[in-house]
Write an enzyme that holds these catalytic residues in place. Structure first.
Site, mmCIF file in Angstrom:
data_model
loop_
_atom_site.group_PDB
_atom_site.id
_atom_site.type_symbol
_atom_site.label_atom_id
_atom_site.label_comp_id
_atom_site.label_asym_id
_atom_site.label_seq_id
_atom_site.Cartn_x
_atom_site.Cartn_y
_atom_site.Cartn_z
ATOM 1 C CB THR A 114 -0.916 0.016 1.228
ATOM 2 O OG1 THR A 114 -1.757 -1.144 1.198
ATOM 3 C CG2 THR A 114 -1.791 1.266 1.229
ATOM 4 C CE LYS A 189 -5.232 -1.738 1.715
ATOM 5 N NZ LYS A 189 -3.910 -2.357 1.792
ATOM 6 C CE LYS A 257 2.264 2.190 4.638
ATOM 7 N NZ LYS A 257 1.720 1.236 3.636
#
Length: 314
Positions: A114, A189, A257
């Protein structure tokens, strides 16, 4: 976007259905399970991990170790990467011992990390210049999905390249969808993580509220899980919390993150996502309190010190 205009540079290999040499870079909670699936399906697998000791269990069951990402690229026909942060992706592809230092012409480069849509596009452009097929393909499903081979895979890049890897994606994925040009997998995502942020905070506060109200929390979970409040986080993470299990299916530090990337991308799109911003603030607080290497279900520790589970009422 202009990236599709590079399509005519991409050279197709003959006999793609016979490709068996898989490269895999990153043997973390999910990557290691994916490697096992490829080995079980009869692929020849070349692996690299920054902490080389972590490769030992996979070498013991048939994987072949490589000293650098460059070596993986040279040995393999399809190279998957699954590392922690965008800066790690950058190093793996563009570093002095990175993938692009090797022979990638005609090969498939698939980033499962990701990461940011802009980095996915940068890798795509460089790959096209080197006559490689590049896909960004982040996944969802956590450690259990990786173990069971039922991950959801969100793919960006050239659609023909996505189609060419259906057999390989099916080795570790169940729901596999093409989302659009380079970077589209990463954007999808981000949408996924925005949704998960809401379910994780909702699940956590459900537990806190039910416990404070003196309810049998296990009965509450069984009840709401059978109705319109049912969701993946509730069914998979709430039971872990009640068992005092905070091992990472997905790390807190990685979720922080991801949410930061989602908020940065939203800002570029002119969007304000207050609920996602609040979830990011909570998880960042959790990380700052020393729980970055715990699973995302450890959010409960902001409410129950040390993650103490409630006592069900009998």
């Amino acid at each position: 976007m202009a990236f599709v205009s590079f399509k005519y540079f991409v050279k197709k290999r003959k006999g793609e259905n016979k490709m068996k040499k898989i490269g895999f870079i990153g043997l973390g909670v999910m990557g290691g399970s994916i490697v096992k699936h490829f080995l079980k399906h009869g692929y020849e697998v070349f692996v690299y991990n920054r902490t080389q000791a972590k490769a030992a269990p996979y070498l013991a069951i048939g994987a072949k170790g490589c000293a650098t990402p460059t070596e993986v690229a040279n040995a393999s026909e399809i190279i998957f990467t699954m590392v922690g942060f965008p800066q790690d992706v950058e190093e793996v592809y563009f570093g002095s011992h990175g993938i692009f230092q090797g022979d990638v012409a005609g090969k498939y480069l698939v980033d499962l990390t990701t990461s940011t849509p802009s980095l996915a596009q940068k890798i795509f452009v460089k790959g096209v210049e080197r006559f490689a097929h590049v896909l960004d393909a982040p996944v969802s499903g956590g450690d259990l999905g990786a173990q069971k081979g039922t991950l959801t895979i969100m793919v960006g890049g050239i659609e023909e390249d996505y189609a060419a890897l259906q057999k390989e994606f099916a080795v570790f994925g169940k729901t596999i969808n093409y989302q659009g040009v380079a970077g589209s997998g990463q954007h999808t995502k981000m949408a996924n993580q925005i949704m998960i942020a809401g379910t994780m905070t909702g699940m956590t506060e459900l537990l806190v509220y039910a416990n404070a109200a003196g309810l049998d929390v296990e009965k509450v979970l069984a009840t709401v899980g059978g109705g319109s409040a049912a969701n993946w986080s509730l069914s998979n993470y709430a039971p872990r919390i009640l068992q005092g299990d905070y091992t990472p299916g997905f790390f807190v530090k990685h979720f922080v993150k991801d949410l930061k990337i989602a908020l940065e991308e939203a800002k570029k799109l002119g969007l304000d996502l207050p609920a996602t911003a609040q979830a990011e603030a909570l998880y960042e607080k959790l990380e700052n309190e020393g729980y970055g290497n715990d699973g995302t279900q450890s959010l409960i520790k902001l409410y129950w010190p040390e993650g103490i589970a409630p006592v069900s009422k009998k």
